[in-house]
Design an enzyme around this catalytic site. Structure first.
Site, mmCIF file in Angstrom:
data_model
loop_
_atom_site.group_PDB
_atom_site.id
_atom_site.type_symbol
_atom_site.label_atom_id
_atom_site.label_comp_id
_atom_site.label_asym_id
_atom_site.label_seq_id
_atom_site.Cartn_x
_atom_site.Cartn_y
_atom_site.Cartn_z
ATOM 1 N N GLY A 126 -3.875 4.516 5.305
ATOM 2 C CA GLY A 126 -3.420 5.405 6.027
ATOM 3 C C GLY A 126 -4.797 6.455 5.836
ATOM 4 O O GLY A 126 -3.786 7.916 7.117
ATOM 5 N N ASP A 127 -5.481 6.282 5.031
ATOM 6 C CA ASP A 127 -6.763 7.897 5.690
ATOM 7 C C ASP A 127 -7.786 6.981 6.652
ATOM 8 O O ASP A 127 -8.411 7.587 6.586
ATOM 9 C CB ASP A 127 -7.230 8.098 4.904
ATOM 10 C CG ASP A 127 -7.914 7.091 3.556
ATOM 11 O OD1 ASP A 127 -7.183 5.814 3.782
ATOM 12 O OD2 ASP A 127 -8.494 7.626 2.249
ATOM 13 N N ASP A 145 0.495 -1.010 0.009
ATOM 14 C CA ASP A 145 -0.112 0.112 0.136
ATOM 15 C C ASP A 145 0.563 1.211 -0.093
ATOM 16 O O ASP A 145 1.264 1.334 1.016
ATOM 17 C CB ASP A 145 -0.936 0.283 1.356
ATOM 18 C CG ASP A 145 -2.001 1.312 1.193
ATOM 19 O OD1 ASP A 145 -1.960 1.998 0.672
ATOM 20 O OD2 ASP A 145 -2.846 1.422 1.781
ATOM 21 N N GLU A 186 0.082 4.395 -0.877
ATOM 22 C CA GLU A 186 -1.588 5.356 -1.067
ATOM 23 C C GLU A 186 -1.872 5.664 -2.778
ATOM 24 O O GLU A 186 -1.367 5.939 -3.207
ATOM 25 C CB GLU A 186 -0.415 6.405 -0.272
ATOM 26 C CG GLU A 186 -2.135 7.478 -0.327
ATOM 27 C CD GLU A 186 -3.347 6.860 0.902
ATOM 28 O OE1 GLU A 186 -4.335 6.090 0.098
ATOM 29 O OE2 GLU A 186 -3.031 7.085 1.988
ATOM 30 N N ASN A 187 -3.285 5.405 -2.654
ATOM 31 C CA ASN A 187 -3.563 5.263 -3.707
ATOM 32 C C ASN A 187 -3.184 4.419 -4.552
ATOM 33 O O ASN A 187 -3.248 4.562 -5.988
ATOM 34 C CB ASN A 187 -3.671 7.084 -4.657
ATOM 35 C CG ASN A 187 -3.987 8.175 -3.598
ATOM 36 O OD1 ASN A 187 -5.712 7.837 -2.940
ATOM 37 N ND2 ASN A 187 -4.080 9.260 -3.951
#
Length: 493
Positions: free
Chosen positions: A317-318, A240, A242-243
């Site tokens: 992460g979010d 991961d 991010e995005n």
């Protein structure tokens, strides 16, 4: 990142390894094993990483010490009856978790895991995750008794994470930032996963928000296919970043990243300037395989990386928290570990002896319905308490693997959770349904496996019975007056 999905549970059992830890180049930090039943090896994973020049900067485990000299707490639990807390430590320095201390403290009430301590000395402890950009919080805390295991022959507990549960530390010490190199491994339950976002362990944003491409570097485990994915139906080890969940150089398919679902799975991600890798293997035996080793993804924003240095467990992460999984141990390093160092760590892991056997002289195997030629089965590997049991074609899956314990329970590890064979609502009349329920020591969860092939309830004296003497898949199990018929004949093997 969010993506709802349906859980899938698969299981492969492999033999426990007996190899001793391999030494990498250079002198390992040698410490004489502590005498007694919980004696430690002369080096543990973080000693091996240190000898390879890539020391641990975070080390988390609820099952054992990750340094040969560590003798502090592994985790903290809080009980529901009075909200008091207790640190759970080790049986000896460098040894195994003192699960008996948890069992005593939590007896007669529920417990959750409130802190997973960092053994590296950097205070990178994991606590309840706060809310983030994707979902509110704080997140739920893990049930402290939902993932029982054994390691080195000693009872221990993993961290069982259903959707909505997560841990985090946004204020860390020594975790890689920017494009600096790092490595990480984790041991997961390969049968407990889903297609939600995102069951991660590793480096994330310090503000619990999606701060753009390249602001994360974490191990992902599951079978989501919205971004990258691997061969087969999953689960896969991916990164991961991010995005995007990446299985290789692009944001799509990597045929060399296989479905990997060992009951205890070693998962590795490591990354540095324009270079990263995915590795994995069976945490009970054998060596590591490399599934990707090459350049950063060919998508804008991932070279150079912009890592921020928070640590997450169980979420994105979010704070995307639709995923599930079970964690036993993991570390993060300073620097990019060599394959040789990781291979030595894998040898240590397999020698540690992870197992889902109950101990105490129990018997584990399929519970065969002799008359039907099928197996007692938890429908769809459900984790829902109160699920009525059925018979189904024997598959060797976890949802058909039963353990007879020294307490006369029949337990099953379904969907990553240990459950007990239970007579519904403590009823004792013929026709009472037989279901799964969290183990509680009740008389309606105690069974006699008899020499004549019957399984009788200690409380009711009734026989475990296939309703209507059916031989069809999906036929339900119940209690019935013992009558000597073939639909009341069972074999545990």
């Amino acid at each position: 990142m969010k993506n709802p999905g349906s859980p899938r549970e698969r299981l492969k059992l492999f033999a426990r390894a007996t190899a001793a830890a391999t030494l990498v180049a250079g002198a390992l930090i040698g410490v004489t094993a502590t005498a007694g039943t919980a004696g430690a090896a002369t080096s543990e994973p973080c000693d091996i990483y240190a000898s390879g020049g890539t020391p641990c900067v975070a080390a988390h485990s609820t099952t054992r010490a990750l340094y040969a000299t560590y003798n502090g707490p592994l985790y903290q639990v809080r009980r529901g009856s009075d909200n008091t807390t207790r640190d759970i430590g080790l049986l000896s320095a460098g040894g195994y978790a003192d699960a008996a201390a948890q069992d005593s403290f939590c007896a007669g009430t529920s417990c959750v895991i409130t802190i997973i301590y960092d053994q590296s000395g950097r205070n990178n402890n994991l606590t309840q995750a706060p809310g983030g950009g994707a979902a509110g919080g704080p997140d739920n805390l893990a049930n402290a008794t939902a993932a029982p295991t054994t390691v080195g022959g000693h009872k221990a507990y993993g961290v069982y994470i259903p959707p909505g549960t997560g841990y985090r530390n946004n204020h860390t010490n020594g975790i890689a930032t920017g494009d600096n190199p790092e490595g990480m491994y984790a041991i997961f339950d390969g049968s407990h996963y889903n297609g939600g976002c995102c069951f991660d362990y590793g480096n994330a944003e310090t503000d619990s928000n999606d701060d753009g491409n390249g602001t994360m570097e974490a191990i992902y485990f599951g079978n989501i296919k919205v971004w990258g994915y691997g061969a087969g139906n999953g689960p896969w080890i991916m990164a991961d970043l991010e995005n995007g969940l990446f299985s290789g150089v692009n944001q799509h398919y990597n045929a060399n990243d296989p479905t990997i679902n060992y009951r205890y799975t070693t998962a590795i991600i490591k990354g540095g300037p324009n270079h990263w890798a995915i590795r994995g293997g069976n945490a009970q035996s054998g060596s590591l395989s490399t599934f990707y080793d090459g350049a950063r993804p060919n998508v804008s924003g991932y070279n150079p990386m912009r890592k921020q240095g928070a640590i997450i467990l169980g979420t994105g992460g979010d704070n995307s928290k639709g995923a599930q999984g079970t964690f036993y141990e993991g570390v993060m390093t300073s620097g990019y570990p060599s394959d040789a160092t990781e291979n030595a760590v894998q040898d240590n892991i397999t020698a540690a002896g992870y197992s889902n056997s109950s101990g105490g002289g129990g018997t584990t195997g399929a519970l065969h319905a002799v008359g039907a030629g099928k197996c007692l089965d938890v429908p769809n590997a459900s984790t829902t308490a109160g699920t009525q049991l059925q018979i189904w074609d024997c598959s060797g899956g976890a949802n058909q693997t039963w353990t007879r314990t020294s307490a006369n329970e029949l337990t099953v590890y379904s969907g990553g959770a240990q459950l007990c064979l239970d007579a519904y609502n403590k009823q004792t009349s013929p026709g009472t349904k037989v279901e799964t329920w969290p183990c509680n020591g009740g008389a309606n969860q105690q069974w006699q496996v008899n020499a004549n092939g019957t399984v009788t309830g200690v409380q009711s004296g009734l026989c475990l019975d296939v309703t209507g003497a059916s031989t069809a898949n999906g036929a339900l199990a119940e209690l019935w007056t013992c009558n000597g018929q073939s639909n009341q004949q069972w074999s545990l093997n």
